[in-house]
Design a protein around this motif. Sequence first.
Motif, PDB file in Angstrom:
ATOM      1  N   SER A  86       0.818  -1.219   0.000  1.00  0.00           N
ATOM      2  CA  SER A  86       0.000   0.000   0.000  1.00  0.00           C
ATOM      3  C   SER A  86       0.852   1.269   0.000  1.00  0.00           C
ATOM      4  O   SER A  86       0.520   2.244  -0.684  1.00  0.00           O
ATOM      5  N   ASP A  87       1.957   1.266   0.742  1.00  0.00           N
ATOM      6  CA  ASP A  87       2.822   2.452   0.795  1.00  0.00           C
ATOM      7  C   ASP A  87       3.438   2.741  -0.574  1.00  0.00           C
ATOM      8  O   ASP A  87       3.502   3.898  -1.009  1.00  0.00           O
ATOM      9  N   HIS A  88       3.900   1.714  -1.263  1.00  0.00           N
ATOM     10  CA  HIS A  88       4.515   1.897  -2.577  1.00  0.00           C
ATOM     11  C   HIS A  88       3.490   2.313  -3.626  1.00  0.00           C
ATOM     12  O   HIS A  88       3.807   3.060  -4.556  1.00  0.00           O
ATOM     13  N   ALA A  98       0.846   4.136  -2.914  1.00  0.00           N
ATOM     14  CA  ALA A  98       0.507   5.521  -2.573  1.00  0.00           C
ATOM     15  C   ALA A  98       1.555   6.503  -3.097  1.00  0.00           C
ATOM     16  O   ALA A  98       1.222   7.617  -3.524  1.00  0.00           O
ATOM     17  N   THR A  99       2.830   6.093  -3.088  1.00  0.00           N
ATOM     18  CA  THR A  99       3.891   6.983  -3.550  1.00  0.00           C
ATOM     19  C   THR A  99       4.096   6.921  -5.061  1.00  0.00           C
ATOM     20  O   THR A  99       4.864   7.714  -5.614  1.00  0.00           O
ATOM     21  N   SER A 148      -8.419   0.892   5.261  1.00  0.00           N
ATOM     22  CA  SER A 148      -7.328   0.912   4.279  1.00  0.00           C
ATOM     23  C   SER A 148      -7.746   1.688   3.043  1.00  0.00           C
ATOM     24  O   SER A 148      -8.829   1.491   2.502  1.00  0.00           O
TER      25      SER A 148
END
Length: 312
Positions: free
Chosen positions: A245-247, A249-250, A299
Amino acid sequence: MIDLRTLETFWVVAQTGGFHRAAEKLHTTQPAVSARIAQLELELKVRLFERDKRGSRLTVKGREILKYAERMLALRTEMVLSVAGANALEGTVQLGVSDTIVHTWLPELLKRLNHEYPAITLEINVDGSTGLAAALLENSIDVAFLLGPVISGSVANLPLCEYPISWVVREEFPLGPEAVTLKELAAFPIITFARQTQPYRELTELFDKAHQQRVRLFANSSLSSIVRMTLDGIGVAAIPVEVVSDHLATGKLRVLRTIDQIMPTMAFTASFIKGPDTHLNGVVAALAQKVAGEYALFSDLPSHQDQTISAD
C-alpha cells in the motif's frame, strides 16, 4: 497434595504426546516434567502414560484423569476472569504468523495487545501456512495467522481477512495502462509466493487453463524479496495490494488492469488450540480478528473490482 502446576504439566504432555515437547512448551527441562508426572502417578497410584519410541500415550486411567484435570484448569481460568477481569491475564503465547500478515496489520495488533493486555507476552515465528498448520497441530505454537482453516477437533478457527491476488508492477514497467491479458503477462517473469503455497498452485492453474504453459513463475518464500524484485522491475508480482500500500501511494508501484481474469483470493484465519487453560489463545485470536477488520475498513487501497474489466 496435587497442585495445579502438576495438572497443567500432565495436560500439556497429553496434548503434545511427549515429555520433551511438553518441556519446550512449558519452558522447563524434560527431567522436571518427568518428575512432576512421576509424582502425580505416585499420588494417584496409577500409571498415566504408556511410553515408547513414538512418544507418550495416555492409559485408560490417564484419559479418565485428563477429564478432571481439564475441569480444574478451566475453573482456575474462570475464577481469575471473574475476580480480576481480563486485564489480569498473563502468560506467553507462541504465535505463528504468515508473511502476508507481517506486512499488513501485525504491527497494529502488537500495539493493541501491549496496551490492552500488558501481561501477555508473544513469541513470534514467521513461516508459510503449511508449516504453521503443522506446528499448530504438533502444539509447537498456540495461535497461527495463516491461510486456513485448520481442520482438527482440537483447533478453533476465526476468520480474519481475505486478500485477492493482484498484478503489481513498477511504475515504469512496459505494460499498461490499458487492460492486459494472461498471454501478455506470460511474456514476463511472474514473481509470487513459494511453490508449496495455495497462491502458487492457483496461479499455475490459471495460466494452464489459458494454455500459457511456458510462463515463468518465480517462486519466493520471502514477501520482502518479492516486493524488492518488483521495485527493481524484474517482473510482474502476483500479490495482494494490501502488502504494498505504501509503494502504491507513492507511485513507485501500480496495479495492472486485466481482462476476464478471476484471481485467487487468500483467506486467512486465526487458528488456535482449544483447551481448559488456553484462554490466552482465544484472547489473542479475537483481538487479531478485530484489528484485521478495522484494517480492511480503513485501508485506502485501489478497488479490486476496478482491476478487472470485461472483454465485451
